[in-house]
Scaffold this active site. Structure first.
Site, short mmCIF file in Angstrom:
data_model
loop_
_atom_site.label_atom_id
_atom_site.label_comp_id
_atom_site.label_asym_id
_atom_site.label_seq_id
_atom_site.Cartn_x
_atom_site.Cartn_y
_atom_site.Cartn_z
N ASP A 105 0.87 -1.06 -0.11
CA ASP A 105 0.01 -0.08 -0.12
C ASP A 105 0.76 1.27 -0.05
O ASP A 105 0.78 2.05 0.82
CB ASP A 105 -0.73 -0.02 1.31
CG ASP A 105 -1.97 1.25 1.26
OD1 ASP A 105 -2.19 1.74 0.18
OD2 ASP A 105 -2.43 1.39 2.21
N HIS A 311 4.23 5.29 4.82
CA HIS A 311 3.23 5.61 3.55
C HIS A 311 2.22 6.34 3.87
O HIS A 311 1.60 6.57 2.91
CB HIS A 311 3.05 4.40 2.96
CG HIS A 311 1.94 3.47 3.30
ND1 HIS A 311 2.12 2.51 4.23
CD2 HIS A 311 0.75 3.41 3.06
CE1 HIS A 311 1.16 1.93 4.43
NE2 HIS A 311 0.19 2.53 3.66
#
Length: 787
Positions: A105, A311
């Protein structure tokens, strides 16, 4: 939250006991360290599971890091720190055994990543996010991914398009994974991840029971529960016949993450460079045993910096509380690093007799612009080098009203020099600048402004017949636009933002702030948007071709975008963009859907447009989002999304961007070095007094030629005395040979992988070593000096 974490890991350990044929993937070493510190009983169970083969560490990234914004050195440290923790917590083999980077992701993957992965012992790379592309479908699920230097790594996309990296064990779900594979002639299987995903729910008992029953069920694909690396070895085999992809893996989505939460991105870059400065200074001084290398303090600072590169943190897509904590902790770390640096600089300066100590951490010497904090009483000062050369200082006040002196000094590479500070008699020198309202003449340029203070004409004196501004265009044109993405505020920037562009031309004030022998500083104030203000110093230098725009913004907009535009006269089909450890070319036209999809691009310290006679580079000190169309370059400065943080980017911001025209070929231009110099100015320690003292000039080493840059100087991970580690890379994109000359006696030099392992001795001639580089190659050297 703590109860949920405890319950989750308790369930996982119970599943390991009840379903011994299933192997669990441990995602991040930072999580493992937290479990050890806060849940020791659970950690003991994990250790037992690992010994029994039921727990597989991932490739070793400290966190599931963003791969667009962090520097190349930060990406290496994700593995260096992560694998170190895996070894400490699970045993010495845990660092080497993990050969798969599980990174589902993340919002795009840099073109330097394959070389970094291979250098850190990674063979396989797995992701899912490219399935989210909003314009084109990526053509492969399993392929050889080659970086900008040509290094290959095996890549595998999770092909489940409905559930992505989430997944349940159902016959229909297994069928979807196989049916979505586009090249079954070269791909014999696919990975499907099982679990609730986003939120940490993990695998359910029902999934494990179904997995037992669906191994070989008629009508469904054959399946087996395996460790990820074992599954990829089965799918990829020897890799023969797999398609190849070279360059970045650009995610056609989440383009707003290059800009959202600008203060966090600024802090990240400041932390990366502060760590770089501190490591260099202490590594050099530790060679003679005069100081102890602060290994534990630096490791803690790196762990925190790497954590904020998670992230969703650094891309700007977290809730407000995350940024409150991250900004406060980043400020604390920066203070710790500055205190470490200042303490050592002060010690060096005191030993040599006072005055000014200038530390240059870049791997080239020469004349550098040096900024010195000056009190009013110190305004009239001249600096004298160890060779007796005098340098008068020009005073100015920055955007915060703080007094500084600016002086151009000759400084050594990777080292420092002490300058005596003497009272100046007379003026610092005549000004070579001429300003008359709409026109500014410098030793290098002729500049014309419009009534809003934008540049309508820019010509270099070396090429006076070559206009750099497009007809009817402007340089440094501030623009805002409505910014309301269809789906996710903080994540996305939609292509239709260009329909709502408004030029910001409400100039309120203009004032000359400094005019002297070194620079000319012109301050302008603007009202922008509905409720924001911007103050900016345009800075031109007498001997440096870079034009800086030092900027302070009080940003009070909602769902608006702020950019700055440079409409150049160059009609280029490609733009050169800096990424980690090199650069790549991106198209400026919109011929194909994948070209149109790249309407916002991530670059680091610079981008550049070129033609036969020269080019123009746009530099920055903390920004990442860019867009280029033909000859128009824009830099994204600020956004103001409303979700998930309703106060994102509200308040004050400070940043600098620069314009750098150049003549001739890019490879001979000063662009790369100038971008480093903008981001990493010389550090100073200032104790003015009339004391002759003793000469103090030191340099660790120098590098022959322009293309190879020493990115990092640090102490070795094994703590060996009298040793430093150098990280170098080729920056121009071509094969080259270079010579590194050390300033002290060298006992041995070893080339290692990026983890400082697998040493290979190099030939040392005198105190020099010769190195051959391929384009954009990264090398790590361990250098042991003679006592």
């Amino acid at each position: 939250t703590e109860r949920k974490v405890a319950r989750t890991f308790s369930n996982m350990l119970r599943f390991i006991q009840e379903y011994p044929e299933f192997v669990f993937l441990q995602s991040q070493p930072c999580q493992l360290e937290i479990i050890k510190n806060e849940y020791p009983q659970l950690f003991a169970g994990i250790q037992e599971a690992y010994k029994a083969g039921n727990w597989e560490p991932n490739g070793g990234m400290w966190v599931e890091a963003d791969c667009n914004i962090p520097s190349g050195e930060s990406l290496i440290r994700q593995f260096l720190v992560g694998k170190k923790v895996n070894r400490e917590l699970l045993g010495p083999e845990a660092g080497k055994a993990a050969d798969t980077l599980w990174l589902p992701d993340v919002f795009g993957y840099a073109a330097a990543l394959p070389q970094i992965l291979r250098g850190c012992g990674i063979r396989y790379f797995v992701t899912s996010k490219i399935n989210w592309n909003d314009t084109t479908r990526f053509p492969y699920e399993t392929f050889v991914w080659r970086g900008i230097d040509g290094t290959p790594v095996y890549a595998h996309f999770i092909s489940a398009r409905g559930q992505g990296y989430n997944g349940r064990v159902r016959p229909a779900a297994l069928a979807e994974v196989w049916n979505e594979v586009q090249h079954k002639e070269v791909q014999s299987g696919a990975v499907k991840s099982i679990g609730e995903g986003d939120g940490g729910g993990g695998t359910l008992r029902a999934d494990l029971e179904l997995a037992r029953r669906l191994g070989d069920m008629e009508g469904a694909p054959k399946s087996a529960w395996k460790p990820v690396s074992a599954a990829l070895e089965r799918i990829i085999g020897d890799g023969q016949g797999l398609p190849e992809w070279r360059g970045e893996l650009y995610l056609e989505l989440h383009r707003g993450t290059y800009t959202s939460q600008g203060r966090t991105k600024r802090n990240n870059r400041w932390l990366e460079f502060a760590l770089r400065e501190t490591e260099l200074l202490y590594a050099m001084r530790a060679l003679d045993g005069s100081v102890a290398y602060p290994q534990e303090v630096l490791l803690d600072a790196w762990k925190r910096t790497l954590t904020y590169q998670f992230h969703d943190i650094i891309p700007g897509s977290c809730i407000g509380r995350v940024y409150e904590e991250a900004e406060a902790d980043s400020a604390r770390i920066l203070m710790v690093l500055e205190e470490l640096e200042r303490g050592l600089r002060s010690r060096i300066l005191e030993e040599s007799g006072g005055g000014l100590l200038v530390v240059n951490s870049l791997s080239w010497d020469g004349m550098r612009l040096v900024r010195i904090p000056l009190a009013e009483a110190e305004e009239a000062v001249t600096l004298v080098s160890s060779e007796g050369v005098e340098y008068p200082v020009q005073r100015y006040e920055d955007l915060a009203g703080v007094g500084y002196g600016i002086v151009r000094l000759a400084v050594p590479a990777l080292g420092w020099e002490r300058f005596r500070a003497l009272p100046r008699t007379g003026s610092p020198g005549a000004s070579p600048f001429s300003f008359e309202g709409r026109r500014l003449e410098t030793p290098l340029y002729r500049i014309v402004f419009d009534e809003a203070g934008r540049i309508t004409s820019l010509r270099t004196k070396a090429q006076e017949d070559r206009e750099l501004v497009a007809a009817g265009g402007v340089f440094n044109g501030l623009i805002t636009a409505e910014d309301v993405p269809v789906f996710w505020d903080a994540w996305d920037l939609d292509a239709d933002w260009t329909r709502y562009i408004e030029a910001e031309t409400r100039l309120e004030a203009t004032e000359v702030m400094s005019d002297g022998p070194e620079c000319f500083r012109l301050r302008r104030g603007y009202r922008i948007g509905a409720a924001s203000r911007l103050v900016q110093d345009l800075v031109c230098y007498a001997a440096d071709p870079r034009i800086d725009f030092e900027t302070r913004v009080d940003w009070r907009e909602r769902r608006r975008l702020l950019k700055v535009e440079f409409a150049t006269a160059i009609d280029a089909v490609q733009v050169r963009c800096e990424v980690q450890y090199g650069h790549l070319f991106r198209n400026t036209h919109k011929n194909l859907p994948q070209d149109r999809a790249k309407f916002e691009m991530c670059a680091h310290k610079w981008i550049a447009l070129e033609e036969a006679e020269g080019g123009i580079a746009l530099l920055n000190d903390s920004k990442y989002g860019h867009d280029v169309s033909g000859g128009v370059m824009r830099l994204s400065l600020l956004r103001s999304p409303m979700a998930p943080d309703g106060e994102a980017d509200q308040g004050e911001h400070r940043f600098t961007y620069g314009l750098l025209p150049f003549e001739g070929a890019f490879e001979a231009s000063p662009v790369i070095r100038s971008a480093y110099e903008l981001n990493i100015p010389p550090q100073v320690e200032w104790a003015p007094r009339e004391d002759a003292g003793k000469a103090c000039r030191e340099s660790l080493c120098s590098v022959e030629g322009r293309s190879v840059i020493i990115e990092t100087v640090k102490a070795p991970e094994d703590g060996a005395a009298g040793t430093v580690v150098l990280r170098l890379y080729e920056s121009l994109g071509g094969r080259t040979e270079t010579v590194v000359r050390f300033s002290r006696g060298v006992a041995a030099v070893y080339e290692t992988d990026l983890l400082e392992e697998d040493p290979r001795p190099l030939m040392v001639t005198g105190d020099t070593v010769t190195l051959d580089f391929r384009a954009f190659e990264i090398k790590t050297l361990v250098v042991r000096f003679r006592a």
